[in-house]
Design a protein around this motif. Structure first.
Motif, PDB file in Angstrom:
ATOM      1  N   LYS A 173      21.426  -1.529   6.276  1.00 24.23           N
ATOM      2  CA  LYS A 173      20.545  -0.074   6.253  1.00 24.23           C
ATOM      3  C   LYS A 173      20.389   0.288   4.883  1.00 24.23           C
ATOM      4  O   LYS A 173      19.282   0.894   4.620  1.00 24.23           O
ATOM      5  N   THR A 174      21.353   0.277   3.981  1.00 27.73           N
ATOM      6  CA  THR A 174      21.378   0.635   2.563  1.00 27.73           C
ATOM      7  C   THR A 174      20.199   0.040   1.960  1.00 27.73           C
ATOM      8  O   THR A 174      19.380   0.590   1.206  1.00 27.73           O
ATOM      9  N   ILE A 175      20.302  -1.322   1.956  1.00 29.08           N
ATOM     10  CA  ILE A 175      19.392  -2.364   1.389  1.00 29.08           C
ATOM     11  C   ILE A 175      17.857  -2.188   1.912  1.00 29.08           C
ATOM     12  O   ILE A 175      16.838  -2.005   1.082  1.00 29.08           O
ATOM     13  N   ASP A 176      17.654  -1.901   3.260  1.00 29.06           N
ATOM     14  CA  ASP A 176      16.472  -1.655   3.881  1.00 29.06           C
ATOM     15  C   ASP A 176      15.909  -0.503   3.399  1.00 29.06           C
ATOM     16  O   ASP A 176      14.854  -0.318   3.059  1.00 29.06           O
ATOM     17  N   ASN A 177      16.449   0.692   3.306  1.00 26.97           N
ATOM     18  CA  ASN A 177      15.917   2.015   3.107  1.00 26.97           C
ATOM     19  C   ASN A 177      15.658   2.266   1.551  1.00 26.97           C
ATOM     20  O   ASN A 177      14.495   2.676   1.333  1.00 26.97           O
ATOM     21  N   LYS A 178      16.297   1.478   0.664  1.00 25.82           N
ATOM     22  CA  LYS A 178      16.034   1.324  -0.765  1.00 25.82           C
ATOM     23  C   LYS A 178      14.767   0.696  -1.058  1.00 25.82           C
ATOM     24  O   LYS A 178      13.843   1.269  -1.563  1.00 25.82           O
ATOM     25  N   ILE A 179      14.815  -0.380  -0.145  1.00 26.09           N
ATOM     26  CA  ILE A 179      13.319  -1.297  -0.260  1.00 26.09           C
ATOM     27  C   ILE A 179      12.123  -0.480   0.467  1.00 26.09           C
ATOM     28  O   ILE A 179      11.268  -0.097  -0.525  1.00 26.09           O
ATOM     29  N   LEU A 180      12.390   0.106   1.672  1.00 25.50           N
ATOM     30  CA  LEU A 180      11.252   0.917   2.209  1.00 25.50           C
ATOM     31  C   LEU A 180      10.945   2.214   1.069  1.00 25.50           C
ATOM     32  O   LEU A 180       9.811   2.457   1.209  1.00 25.50           O
ATOM     33  N   ASP A 181      11.761   2.782   0.513  1.00 25.50           N
ATOM     34  CA  ASP A 181      11.506   4.014  -0.564  1.00 25.50           C
ATOM     35  C   ASP A 181      10.421   3.358  -1.345  1.00 25.50           C
ATOM     36  O   ASP A 181       9.572   4.035  -1.900  1.00 25.50           O
ATOM     37  N   TRP A 182      11.008   2.260  -2.176  1.00 28.74           N
ATOM     38  CA  TRP A 182      10.074   1.663  -3.081  1.00 28.74           C
ATOM     39  C   TRP A 182       8.479   1.432  -2.629  1.00 28.74           C
ATOM     40  O   TRP A 182       7.427   1.568  -3.144  1.00 28.74           O
ATOM     41  N   LEU A 183       8.762   0.572  -1.320  1.00 29.87           N
ATOM     42  CA  LEU A 183       7.278   0.282  -0.734  1.00 29.87           C
ATOM     43  C   LEU A 183       6.541   1.547  -0.393  1.00 29.87           C
ATOM     44  O   LEU A 183       5.299   1.379  -0.455  1.00 29.87           O
ATOM     45  N   GLU A 184       6.850   2.626   0.078  1.00 27.61           N
ATOM     46  CA  GLU A 184       6.143   3.728   0.460  1.00 27.61           C
ATOM     47  C   GLU A 184       5.348   4.116  -0.922  1.00 27.61           C
ATOM     48  O   GLU A 184       4.438   4.637  -0.566  1.00 27.61           O
ATOM     49  N   VAL A 185       5.850   4.031  -2.179  1.00 28.09           N
ATOM     50  CA  VAL A 185       5.024   4.501  -3.066  1.00 28.09           C
ATOM     51  C   VAL A 185       4.354   3.439  -3.915  1.00 28.09           C
ATOM     52  O   VAL A 185       3.750   3.415  -5.251  1.00 28.09           O
ATOM     53  N   SER A 186       4.320   2.250  -3.260  1.00 29.72           N
ATOM     54  CA  SER A 186       3.829   0.872  -3.832  1.00 29.72           C
ATOM     55  C   SER A 186       2.390   0.933  -3.694  1.00 29.72           C
ATOM     56  O   SER A 186       1.726   1.754  -2.827  1.00 29.72           O
ATOM     57  N   ASN A 187       1.491   0.318  -4.607  1.00 30.45           N
ATOM     58  CA  ASN A 187       0.152   0.114  -4.283  1.00 30.45           C
ATOM     59  C   ASN A 187      -0.254  -1.053  -3.542  1.00 30.45           C
ATOM     60  O   ASN A 187       0.247  -2.052  -3.613  1.00 30.45           O
ATOM     61  N   TRP A 188      -1.005  -0.889  -2.373  1.00 32.85           N
ATOM     62  CA  TRP A 188      -1.299  -1.906  -1.277  1.00 32.85           C
ATOM     63  C   TRP A 188      -2.600  -2.429  -1.291  1.00 32.85           C
ATOM     64  O   TRP A 188      -3.613  -1.662  -1.355  1.00 32.85           O
ATOM     65  N   ILE A 189      -2.745  -3.639  -1.230  1.00 32.72           N
ATOM     66  CA  ILE A 189      -4.043  -4.130  -1.001  1.00 32.72           C
ATOM     67  C   ILE A 189      -4.190  -4.766   0.485  1.00 32.72           C
ATOM     68  O   ILE A 189      -3.163  -5.614   0.934  1.00 32.72           O
ATOM     69  N   LYS A 190      -5.314  -4.456   1.362  1.00 24.47           N
ATOM     70  CA  LYS A 190      -5.300  -4.979   2.523  1.00 24.47           C
ATOM     71  C   LYS A 190      -5.839  -6.281   2.715  1.00 24.47           C
ATOM     72  O   LYS A 190      -6.841  -6.695   1.904  1.00 24.47           O
ATOM     73  N   ILE A 191      -5.277  -7.138   3.401  1.00 21.53           N
ATOM     74  CA  ILE A 191      -5.700  -8.734   3.369  1.00 21.53           C
ATOM     75  C   ILE A 191      -6.146  -8.782   4.756  1.00 21.53           C
ATOM     76  O   ILE A 191      -7.522  -9.543   4.608  1.00 21.53           O
ATOM     77  N   GLN A 192      -5.793  -8.502   5.971  1.00 23.87           N
ATOM     78  CA  GLN A 192      -6.350  -8.835   7.119  1.00 23.87           C
ATOM     79  C   GLN A 192      -5.675  -7.488   8.155  1.00 23.87           C
ATOM     80  O   GLN A 192      -4.738  -7.070   7.822  1.00 23.87           O
ATOM     81  N   GLN A 193      -6.687  -7.350   9.056  1.00 26.24           N
ATOM     82  CA  GLN A 193      -6.416  -6.241   9.872  1.00 26.24           C
ATOM     83  C   GLN A 193      -5.458  -6.702  11.218  1.00 26.24           C
ATOM     84  O   GLN A 193      -5.276  -7.725  11.621  1.00 26.24           O
TER      85      GLN A 193
END
Length: 193
Positions: A173-193
Protein backbone atom coordinates in the motif's frame (compact mmCIF):
# COMPACT_ATOMS: atom_id res chain seq x y z
CA UNK A 1 83.47 -63.32 -75.98
CA UNK A 2 80.09 -64.01 -74.78
CA UNK A 3 78.79 -62.20 -71.84
CA UNK A 4 75.99 -63.49 -69.83
CA UNK A 5 73.12 -61.42 -68.58
CA UNK A 6 74.50 -61.60 -65.09
CA UNK A 7 77.72 -59.86 -66.15
CA UNK A 8 75.89 -56.88 -67.76
CA UNK A 9 73.37 -56.24 -64.97
CA UNK A 10 75.91 -55.38 -62.24
CA UNK A 11 77.73 -52.81 -64.37
CA UNK A 12 74.54 -51.08 -65.58
CA UNK A 13 73.12 -51.00 -62.11
CA UNK A 14 76.30 -49.55 -60.61
CA UNK A 15 76.51 -46.76 -63.23
CA UNK A 16 72.85 -45.93 -62.84
CA UNK A 17 73.20 -45.71 -59.08
CA UNK A 18 76.34 -43.52 -59.32
CA UNK A 19 74.59 -40.98 -61.60
CA UNK A 20 71.54 -40.79 -59.36
CA UNK A 21 73.71 -40.38 -56.28
CA UNK A 22 75.61 -37.51 -57.95
CA UNK A 23 72.37 -35.64 -58.70
CA UNK A 24 71.04 -36.17 -55.17
CA UNK A 25 74.21 -34.72 -53.63
CA UNK A 26 74.06 -31.77 -56.04
CA UNK A 27 70.43 -31.07 -55.17
CA UNK A 28 71.11 -31.43 -51.46
CA UNK A 29 73.89 -28.87 -51.53
CA UNK A 30 71.75 -26.38 -53.44
CA UNK A 31 68.88 -26.69 -50.93
CA UNK A 32 71.09 -26.01 -47.88
CA UNK A 33 72.84 -22.95 -49.30
CA UNK A 34 72.81 -20.04 -46.79
CA UNK A 35 73.98 -16.46 -46.96
CA UNK A 36 75.35 -14.23 -44.25
CA UNK A 37 73.02 -11.30 -45.23
CA UNK A 38 69.23 -11.56 -44.79
CA UNK A 39 67.28 -11.40 -47.99
CA UNK A 40 64.89 -8.39 -48.09
CA UNK A 41 62.06 -8.85 -50.50
CA UNK A 42 60.05 -5.69 -49.76
CA UNK A 43 59.98 -2.57 -47.61
CA UNK A 44 59.48 -3.18 -43.86
CA UNK A 45 55.86 -2.75 -42.73
CA UNK A 46 54.82 -0.43 -39.90
CA UNK A 47 53.21 -1.97 -36.85
CA UNK A 48 50.07 -0.15 -35.70
CA UNK A 49 50.35 0.44 -31.97
CA UNK A 50 47.07 2.34 -31.43
CA UNK A 51 43.64 2.04 -32.92
CA UNK A 52 41.97 5.38 -33.33
CA UNK A 53 38.19 5.31 -32.99
CA UNK A 54 36.24 8.31 -34.16
CA UNK A 55 33.51 9.50 -31.75
CA UNK A 56 30.70 8.87 -34.22
CA UNK A 57 31.74 5.25 -34.70
CA UNK A 58 31.34 4.25 -31.03
CA UNK A 59 28.15 2.20 -30.68
CA UNK A 60 25.68 3.45 -28.06
CA UNK A 61 25.47 1.48 -24.83
CA UNK A 62 22.83 -1.22 -24.77
CA UNK A 63 19.89 -0.37 -22.52
CA UNK A 64 17.32 -3.05 -22.03
CA UNK A 65 13.89 -1.69 -21.19
CA UNK A 66 12.22 -3.82 -18.54
CA UNK A 67 9.05 -3.57 -16.52
CA UNK A 68 9.73 -2.89 -12.85
CA UNK A 69 6.15 -2.90 -11.51
CA UNK A 70 2.59 -3.54 -12.73
CA UNK A 71 -0.39 -2.71 -10.58
CA UNK A 72 -4.12 -3.09 -11.24
CA UNK A 73 -7.00 -1.83 -9.12
CA UNK A 74 -10.17 -3.79 -9.76
CA UNK A 75 -13.82 -2.82 -9.60
CA UNK A 76 -16.25 -3.09 -6.72
CA UNK A 77 -20.04 -2.86 -6.47
CA UNK A 78 -19.80 0.89 -5.80
CA UNK A 79 -17.75 3.70 -7.35
CA UNK A 80 -14.24 2.30 -6.87
CA UNK A 81 -11.68 3.53 -9.38
CA UNK A 82 -10.62 0.72 -11.70
CA UNK A 83 -7.31 1.15 -13.55
CA UNK A 84 -3.93 -0.40 -14.15
CA UNK A 85 -0.46 0.99 -14.66
CA UNK A 86 2.94 -0.36 -15.67
CA UNK A 87 6.24 1.36 -14.95
CA UNK A 88 9.40 0.64 -16.93
CA UNK A 89 13.04 1.15 -15.91
CA UNK A 90 13.46 4.02 -18.41
CA UNK A 91 10.73 6.00 -16.58
CA UNK A 92 7.87 5.30 -19.00
CA UNK A 93 4.46 4.81 -17.36
CA UNK A 94 1.52 3.29 -19.20
CA UNK A 95 -1.90 3.85 -17.62
CA UNK A 96 -5.20 2.23 -18.54
CA UNK A 97 -8.22 3.90 -16.92
CA UNK A 98 -11.16 1.48 -16.88
CA UNK A 99 -13.86 2.96 -14.62
CA UNK A 100 -14.36 5.92 -12.24
CA UNK A 101 -10.97 7.54 -12.84
CA UNK A 102 -9.93 10.96 -14.18
CA UNK A 103 -7.73 9.34 -16.87
CA UNK A 104 -9.88 6.98 -18.90
CA UNK A 105 -8.37 4.79 -21.62
CA UNK A 106 -4.69 4.37 -22.45
CA UNK A 107 -2.32 7.16 -21.40
CA UNK A 108 1.44 7.51 -21.23
CA UNK A 109 3.68 9.59 -18.97
CA UNK A 110 7.22 9.58 -17.63
CA UNK A 111 8.74 9.48 -14.16
CA UNK A 112 12.15 10.94 -13.38
CA UNK A 113 15.18 8.71 -12.99
CA UNK A 114 15.34 9.56 -9.27
CA UNK A 115 11.73 8.35 -8.87
CA UNK A 116 12.60 5.13 -10.75
CA UNK A 117 15.59 4.64 -8.42
CA UNK A 118 13.34 5.17 -5.40
CA UNK A 119 10.87 2.57 -6.71
CA UNK A 120 13.72 0.12 -7.33
CA UNK A 121 14.99 0.66 -3.79
CA UNK A 122 11.50 0.04 -2.37
CA UNK A 123 11.19 -3.15 -4.45
CA UNK A 124 14.47 -4.45 -3.04
CA UNK A 125 13.10 -4.46 0.51
CA UNK A 126 13.64 -7.94 2.01
CA UNK A 127 10.03 -8.02 3.29
CA UNK A 128 8.67 -8.14 -0.27
CA UNK A 129 10.22 -11.54 -0.92
CA UNK A 130 8.34 -12.99 2.06
CA UNK A 131 4.85 -11.92 0.95
CA UNK A 132 2.10 -14.45 0.33
CA UNK A 133 0.61 -14.77 -3.15
CA UNK A 134 -2.93 -13.98 -1.89
CA UNK A 135 -4.36 -11.72 0.83
CA UNK A 136 -6.18 -12.70 2.83
CA UNK A 137 -4.45 -16.11 2.76
CA UNK A 138 -7.73 -17.79 3.76
CA UNK A 139 -10.19 -17.54 0.85
CA UNK A 140 -13.17 -17.55 3.23
CA UNK A 141 -12.08 -14.10 4.49
CA UNK A 142 -12.47 -12.54 1.02
CA UNK A 143 -15.02 -9.70 0.85
CA UNK A 144 -17.03 -9.72 -2.40
CA UNK A 145 -17.57 -5.95 -2.54
CA UNK A 146 -13.91 -5.04 -2.02
CA UNK A 147 -11.84 -4.25 -5.11
CA UNK A 148 -9.03 -6.65 -5.90
CA UNK A 149 -5.51 -5.29 -6.26
CA UNK A 150 -2.96 -7.17 -8.32
CA UNK A 151 0.73 -6.39 -7.88
CA UNK A 152 3.38 -7.76 -10.18
CA UNK A 153 6.82 -6.84 -8.88
CA UNK A 154 9.92 -7.43 -10.98
CA UNK A 155 12.71 -7.94 -8.45
CA UNK A 156 16.25 -8.96 -9.49
CA UNK A 157 15.25 -11.03 -12.54
CA UNK A 158 12.34 -12.67 -10.73
CA UNK A 159 8.64 -11.86 -10.62
CA UNK A 160 6.65 -11.66 -7.40
CA UNK A 161 2.87 -11.64 -7.90
CA UNK A 162 0.59 -10.68 -5.03
CA UNK A 163 -3.23 -10.48 -5.19
CA UNK A 164 -4.97 -8.52 -2.46
CA UNK A 165 -8.68 -8.41 -1.63
CA UNK A 166 -8.44 -7.00 1.89
CA UNK A 167 -5.94 -6.93 4.74
CA UNK A 168 -3.02 -6.56 2.34
CA UNK A 169 0.53 -5.88 3.46
CA UNK A 170 1.24 -2.25 4.40
CA UNK A 171 4.46 -2.21 2.33
CA UNK A 172 2.47 -2.75 -0.91
CA UNK A 173 0.00 0.00 0.00
CA UNK A 174 2.91 2.36 0.78
CA UNK A 175 4.58 1.70 -2.59
CA UNK A 176 1.28 2.02 -4.47
CA UNK A 177 0.30 5.29 -2.73
CA UNK A 178 3.74 6.85 -3.33
CA UNK A 179 3.54 6.01 -7.04
CA UNK A 180 -0.07 7.26 -7.31
CA UNK A 181 0.99 10.59 -5.74
CA UNK A 182 3.68 10.98 -8.41
CA UNK A 183 1.29 9.96 -11.19
CA UNK A 184 -1.33 12.47 -10.02
CA UNK A 185 0.97 15.40 -10.91
CA UNK A 186 2.50 13.85 -14.05
CA UNK A 187 1.91 15.16 -17.56
CA UNK A 188 -0.10 12.61 -19.52
CA UNK A 189 -0.51 11.96 -23.22
CA UNK A 190 -3.65 10.13 -24.31
CA UNK A 191 -2.87 7.19 -26.55
CA UNK A 192 -6.24 5.55 -27.03
CA UNK A 193 -9.76 5.82 -25.59
Amino acid sequence: MNRSKTDIAPSVSLGFIMINLFFLVLLGCAATKTTSQPVVTSEPKQVIKEIIVLPDTIPPPVFKIDTIIKVSHGTCYGNCAAFSYSIFNDGTVIWNGIKNTARMGWNVSRLSQSQISEISNMLNAPDLRKLFAYYPPNISETVADFPNFNYKLFINNSIKTVKVNNSGPAILKTIDNKILDWLEVSNWIKIQQ
